[in-house]
Design a protein around this motif. Structure first.
Motif, PDB file in Angstrom:
ATOM      1  N   GLU A  85     -11.950  14.529  -5.572  1.00 42.70           N
ATOM      2  CA  GLU A  85     -12.099  13.517  -4.523  1.00 42.70           C
ATOM      3  C   GLU A  85     -13.438  12.818  -4.707  1.00 42.70           C
ATOM      4  O   GLU A  85     -14.500  13.443  -4.588  1.00 42.70           O
ATOM      5  N   THR A  86     -13.392  11.536  -5.015  1.00 44.84           N
ATOM      6  CA  THR A  86     -14.598  10.750  -5.190  1.00 44.84           C
ATOM      7  C   THR A  86     -14.928  10.047  -3.880  1.00 44.84           C
ATOM      8  O   THR A  86     -14.353  10.348  -2.830  1.00 44.84           O
ATOM      9  N   ASP A  87     -15.848   9.114  -3.949  1.00 44.74           N
ATOM     10  CA  ASP A  87     -16.185   8.332  -2.763  1.00 44.74           C
ATOM     11  C   ASP A  87     -15.152   7.271  -2.454  1.00 44.74           C
ATOM     12  O   ASP A  87     -15.266   6.566  -1.462  1.00 44.74           O
ATOM     13  N   LYS A  88     -14.096   7.158  -3.294  1.00 43.71           N
ATOM     14  CA  LYS A  88     -13.065   6.156  -3.085  1.00 43.71           C
ATOM     15  C   LYS A  88     -11.693   6.770  -2.883  1.00 43.71           C
ATOM     16  O   LYS A  88     -10.964   6.363  -1.981  1.00 43.71           O
ATOM     17  N   ALA A  89     -11.325   7.727  -3.712  1.00 42.06           N
ATOM     18  CA  ALA A  89      -9.974   8.286  -3.652  1.00 42.06           C
ATOM     19  C   ALA A  89      -9.966   9.611  -4.401  1.00 42.06           C
ATOM     20  O   ALA A  89     -10.991  10.069  -4.907  1.00 42.06           O
ATOM     21  N   VAL A  90      -8.784  10.235  -4.439  1.00 39.64           N
ATOM     22  CA  VAL A  90      -8.579  11.453  -5.205  1.00 39.64           C
ATOM     23  C   VAL A  90      -8.112  11.047  -6.602  1.00 39.64           C
ATOM     24  O   VAL A  90      -7.061  10.428  -6.762  1.00 39.64           O
ATOM     25  N   VAL A  91      -8.910  11.387  -7.613  1.00 40.74           N
ATOM     26  CA  VAL A  91      -8.664  10.967  -8.986  1.00 40.74           C
ATOM     27  C   VAL A  91      -8.393  12.200  -9.836  1.00 40.74           C
ATOM     28  O   VAL A  91      -9.022  13.250  -9.649  1.00 40.74           O
ATOM     29  N   GLN A 151       7.793 -12.203  -4.610  1.00 39.85           N
ATOM     30  CA  GLN A 151       8.483 -10.914  -4.690  1.00 39.85           C
ATOM     31  C   GLN A 151       7.662  -9.909  -5.483  1.00 39.85           C
ATOM     32  O   GLN A 151       7.600  -8.726  -5.129  1.00 39.85           O
ATOM     33  N   GLU A 152       7.004 -10.353  -6.541  1.00 39.51           N
ATOM     34  CA  GLU A 152       6.149  -9.448  -7.323  1.00 39.51           C
ATOM     35  C   GLU A 152       4.937  -9.006  -6.530  1.00 39.51           C
ATOM     36  O   GLU A 152       4.515  -7.848  -6.611  1.00 39.51           O
ATOM     37  N   ILE A 153       4.367  -9.912  -5.744  1.00 39.49           N
ATOM     38  CA  ILE A 153       3.237  -9.542  -4.882  1.00 39.49           C
ATOM     39  C   ILE A 153       3.668  -8.494  -3.864  1.00 39.49           C
ATOM     40  O   ILE A 153       2.950  -7.516  -3.603  1.00 39.49           O
ATOM     41  N   ALA A 154       4.865  -8.667  -3.271  1.00 41.89           N
ATOM     42  CA  ALA A 154       5.348  -7.708  -2.274  1.00 41.89           C
ATOM     43  C   ALA A 154       5.538  -6.332  -2.886  1.00 41.89           C
ATOM     44  O   ALA A 154       5.143  -5.313  -2.289  1.00 41.89           O
ATOM     45  N   ALA A 155       6.124  -6.243  -4.082  1.00 33.34           N
ATOM     46  CA  ALA A 155       6.339  -4.940  -4.713  1.00 33.34           C
ATOM     47  C   ALA A 155       5.023  -4.282  -5.091  1.00 33.34           C
ATOM     48  O   ALA A 155       4.837  -3.072  -4.894  1.00 33.34           O
ATOM     49  N   THR A 156       4.083  -5.063  -5.622  1.00 34.57           N
ATOM     50  CA  THR A 156       2.783  -4.501  -6.009  1.00 34.57           C
ATOM     51  C   THR A 156       2.000  -4.019  -4.796  1.00 34.57           C
ATOM     52  O   THR A 156       1.407  -2.937  -4.814  1.00 34.57           O
ATOM     53  N   ALA A 157       1.988  -4.820  -3.724  1.00 30.84           N
ATOM     54  CA  ALA A 157       1.245  -4.428  -2.519  1.00 30.84           C
ATOM     55  C   ALA A 157       1.827  -3.168  -1.895  1.00 30.84           C
ATOM     56  O   ALA A 157       1.079  -2.290  -1.435  1.00 30.84           O
ATOM     57  N   LYS A 158       3.140  -3.041  -1.873  1.00 23.98           N
ATOM     58  CA  LYS A 158       3.771  -1.855  -1.288  1.00 23.98           C
ATOM     59  C   LYS A 158       3.446  -0.604  -2.088  1.00 23.98           C
ATOM     60  O   LYS A 158       3.129   0.456  -1.517  1.00 23.98           O
ATOM     61  N   ALA A 159       3.495  -0.693  -3.419  1.00 26.87           N
ATOM     62  CA  ALA A 159       3.201   0.472  -4.261  1.00 26.87           C
ATOM     63  C   ALA A 159       1.737   0.888  -4.141  1.00 26.87           C
ATOM     64  O   ALA A 159       1.424   2.080  -4.036  1.00 26.87           O
ATOM     65  N   LEU A 160       0.832  -0.082  -4.125  1.00 29.78           N
ATOM     66  CA  LEU A 160      -0.595   0.247  -4.018  1.00 29.78           C
ATOM     67  C   LEU A 160      -0.933   0.828  -2.651  1.00 29.78           C
ATOM     68  O   LEU A 160      -1.775   1.731  -2.545  1.00 29.78           O
ATOM     69  N   ALA A 161      -0.316   0.311  -1.593  1.00 29.99           N
ATOM     70  CA  ALA A 161      -0.580   0.842  -0.257  1.00 29.99           C
ATOM     71  C   ALA A 161      -0.144   2.301  -0.154  1.00 29.99           C
ATOM     72  O   ALA A 161      -0.844   3.129   0.452  1.00 29.99           O
ATOM     73  N   GLN A 162       0.995   2.636  -0.748  1.00 33.50           N
ATOM     74  CA  GLN A 162       1.460   4.021  -0.706  1.00 33.50           C
ATOM     75  C   GLN A 162       0.543   4.930  -1.517  1.00 33.50           C
ATOM     76  O   GLN A 162       0.233   6.051  -1.093  1.00 33.50           O
ATOM     77  N   LYS A 163       0.077   4.479  -2.661  1.00 35.60           N
ATOM     78  CA  LYS A 163      -0.853   5.278  -3.455  1.00 35.60           C
ATOM     79  C   LYS A 163      -2.178   5.465  -2.724  1.00 35.60           C
ATOM     80  O   LYS A 163      -2.806   6.524  -2.833  1.00 35.60           O
ATOM     81  N   ALA A 164      -2.613   4.441  -1.985  1.00 34.97           N
ATOM     82  CA  ALA A 164      -3.859   4.569  -1.225  1.00 34.97           C
ATOM     83  C   ALA A 164      -3.719   5.610  -0.125  1.00 34.97           C
ATOM     84  O   ALA A 164      -4.641   6.409   0.108  1.00 34.97           O
ATOM     85  N   ASP A 176      -1.717   8.159  -0.130  1.00 38.33           N
ATOM     86  CA  ASP A 176      -1.597   9.469  -0.772  1.00 38.33           C
ATOM     87  C   ASP A 176      -2.877   9.885  -1.485  1.00 38.33           C
ATOM     88  O   ASP A 176      -2.960  11.010  -1.987  1.00 38.33           O
ATOM     89  N   GLY A 177      -3.867   8.992  -1.546  1.00 40.19           N
ATOM     90  CA  GLY A 177      -5.106   9.312  -2.237  1.00 40.19           C
ATOM     91  C   GLY A 177      -4.956   9.385  -3.741  1.00 40.19           C
ATOM     92  O   GLY A 177      -5.657  10.147  -4.403  1.00 40.19           O
ATOM     93  N   LYS A 178      -4.053   8.587  -4.327  1.00 44.00           N
ATOM     94  CA  LYS A 178      -3.771   8.642  -5.756  1.00 44.00           C
ATOM     95  C   LYS A 178      -4.194   7.382  -6.493  1.00 44.00           C
ATOM     96  O   LYS A 178      -3.764   7.158  -7.621  1.00 44.00           O
ATOM     97  N   LEU A 179      -5.034   6.562  -5.888  1.00 47.12           N
ATOM     98  CA  LEU A 179      -5.453   5.332  -6.550  1.00 47.12           C
ATOM     99  C   LEU A 179      -6.343   5.646  -7.746  1.00 47.12           C
ATOM    100  O   LEU A 179      -7.227   6.507  -7.678  1.00 47.12           O
ATOM    101  N   LEU A 180      -6.121   4.939  -8.844  1.00 43.21           N
ATOM    102  CA  LEU A 180      -6.988   5.034 -10.006  1.00 43.21           C
ATOM    103  C   LEU A 180      -8.194   4.122  -9.812  1.00 43.21           C
ATOM    104  O   LEU A 180      -8.137   3.151  -9.049  1.00 43.21           O
TER     105      LEU A 180
END
Length: 494
Positions: free
Chosen positions: A99-105, A387-400, A402-406
């Motif tokens: 766990e860093t100062d941003k997310a779990v890496v 549509q690509e923006i919607a798919a990317t935003a949804k996937a990144l929000a879920q990773k955030a 879950d603490g799985k952002l790179l």
């Protein structure tokens, strides 16, 4: 008789010397010297072989240290080890979650070998960068024989002895040296002084042996029979006020309230004057540090505008009929990216030597998570479709969440968007995320009746507030950017 025996021994020794000299030839003497020289390197060979044996001295380990997984990271927390001791590890395999100062890496291994020893267990917090957290053995070596380095303990420098001034009162009482080591909080000191309690009887539960308020109250609640008979002189306590302890505990006031507040219980409302300490996570500490830095060093300027989302709502219904799901926030991201492409003077950041134009449009979208506010990035948003923006935003929000952002998924944005409309806010102002120059705060959608061309029309209005760095985007430029943004949002393109 004795003289003849001595002469006989001398004659025998002389004869042996003559025989030895006659049998050793120069050739045999040279061979003996060569053999002696050849045998010198092997003298003590058994000991040297034993000292080099891995079983005796161990295997030289491959050290695994706490890495810097983000530019602002100073320490990290070991969340979970993904490999166990004795497991083979290949280069690129996941070793542990940090766990860093941003997310779990996920930390990956850079070497092939076997995980020999875990030095920092799971759940460890505040591990500084460069700290040795594990040891690995190279391929083909016995991992059980890995040498564990001795931890280096810093030896404190002894303080120079202080000479106490001579006093006429004689030597100090024997209780003073022991009490000089006690550490009391101000509330605990006040309770102990007021009730005449011996602080040595309190069990310290605070950090580094600190006697807290709760410790003093526990000692006070033990009852009159367990209280010490002799009170500790206040002059012995460090920095304690010179007040004499009362001879008896104070009586309850006429209101019936006890003379001291009860202990706070987690999960229940505390009595007046009580509190519960909450440990801040690494993410919370970094957020607090960056927000303070932003408000202190960046001159914030604010500008707001109302946008009519009637066309957006109609287009969303058409896309939903085609089984294409997009949110209002996706339209906002697309409108911001298109406006930045048309007005590159807003797509800047403040560097050490002044304004620095950016050649890419990366939109940071604020996402609320249990660990704090995260800002995953939609890269090259101006060149992406809705549509690509919607798919990317949804996937990144879920990773955030879950603490799985790179690291590359939340570093390097050029413009931020914070949408709190789903929480019922009509409008608000956001804090700039340095080194960016702007952040757009989006409120909630509301219906209003307004006159248009002499007719009363119901509009679906949305208020957005632009917080901009006054050194880069002044009021006139911010106003033109908001007008450009509103025109793109009110005339959306699928």
């Amino acid at each position: 008789m004795a003289a003849s025996m001595r002469l006989g021994r001398r004659a025998a020794v002389t004869a042996l010397r003559l025989i030895t000299q006659s049998t050793i030839t120069p050739h045999s003497r040279g061979i003996a010297q060569v053999r002696a020289r050849r045998s010198e390197p092997w003298a003590g060979c058994a000991f040297r072989h034993l000292s080099r044996s891995p079983r005796a001295c161990g295997v030289a380990p491959l050290q695994v240290q706490m890495p810097a997984l983000s530019p602002t990271m100073e320490e990290g927390n070991i969340v979970k080890w993904l490999k166990r001791e004795g497991e083979e590890v290949a280069a690129g395999d996941a070793l542990c979650e940090i766990e860093t100062d941003k997310a779990v890496v996920v930390m990956e291994s850079s070497e092939d070998g076997v995980l020999a020893k875990i030095l920092v267990p799971e759940g460890s917090r505040g591990v500084r960068l460069g700290t040795l957290i594990a040891l690995m053995a190279a391929e083909g070596e016995d991992w059980k024989q890995v040498e564990i380095p001795v931890p280096v303990v810093a030896t404190p420098t002894p303080a120079p002895p202080t000479v106490a001034p001579p006093t006429a009162a004689g030597p100090a009482p024997p209780l003073a040296p022991a009490l000089k080591q006690l550490r009391l909080s101000p509330a605990a000191r006040h309770i102990l002084d007021t009730h005449g309690l011996d602080p040595r009887q309190a069990k310290a539960t605070g950090p580094r042996g600190l006697i807290t308020k709760e410790d003093a109250l526990k000692l006070l609640s033990q009852g009159d029979g367990e209280r010490p008979s002799a009170a500790v002189p206040p002059s012995v306590l460090p920095s304690a006020p010179p007040t004499a302890p009362p001879s008896a505990p104070p009586t309850a006031p006429p209101t019936g309230r006890p003379s001291y507040p009860p202990l706070s219980v987690p999960g229940k409302p505390g009595a007046p004057g009580t509190f519960t300490d909450v440990t801040a996570s690494s993410v919370r500490r970094v957020i607090a540090q960056r927000l303070t830095q932003s408000k202190r060093s960046i001159p914030h300027a604010y500008a707001s505008v109302d946008c009519d989302l009637g066309a957006v709502i109609r287009l969303r219904k058409q896309l939903a009929a085609e089984n294409i799901k997009v949110s209002v926030n996706d339209f906002i991201i697309k409108a911001v990216a298109t406006s930045l492409r048309e007005m590159p003077e807003v797509n800047v950041m403040w560097a050490a030597d002044g304004p620095q134009p950016l050649d890419s449009i990366h939109i940071s979208v604020a996402v609320a998570t249990p660990r704090g506010l995260m800002t995953p990035i939609i890269r090259d948003a101006a060149s992406k479709g809705l549509q690509e923006i919607a798919a990317t935003a949804k996937a990144l929000a879920q990773k955030a969440r879950d603490g799985k952002l790179l690291p590359e998924e939340y570093q390097g944005g050029s413009f931020s968007i914070s949408n709190l409309g789903m929480f019922g806010l009509s409008e608000f102002s956001a804090v700039i995320n340095p080194p960016q120059a702007c952040v757009l705060a989006v409120g909630g959608l509301r219906a209003e009746l307004r006159l248009r061309e002499g007719l009363q029309t119901q509009l679906q209005l949305l208020t957005v507030t632009l917080s901009s760095d006054g050194r880069l985007v002044d009021e006139e430029l911010a106003s033109r950017f908001l007008q450009c943004f509103r025109s793109h949002l009110e005339r959306p393109q699928p």
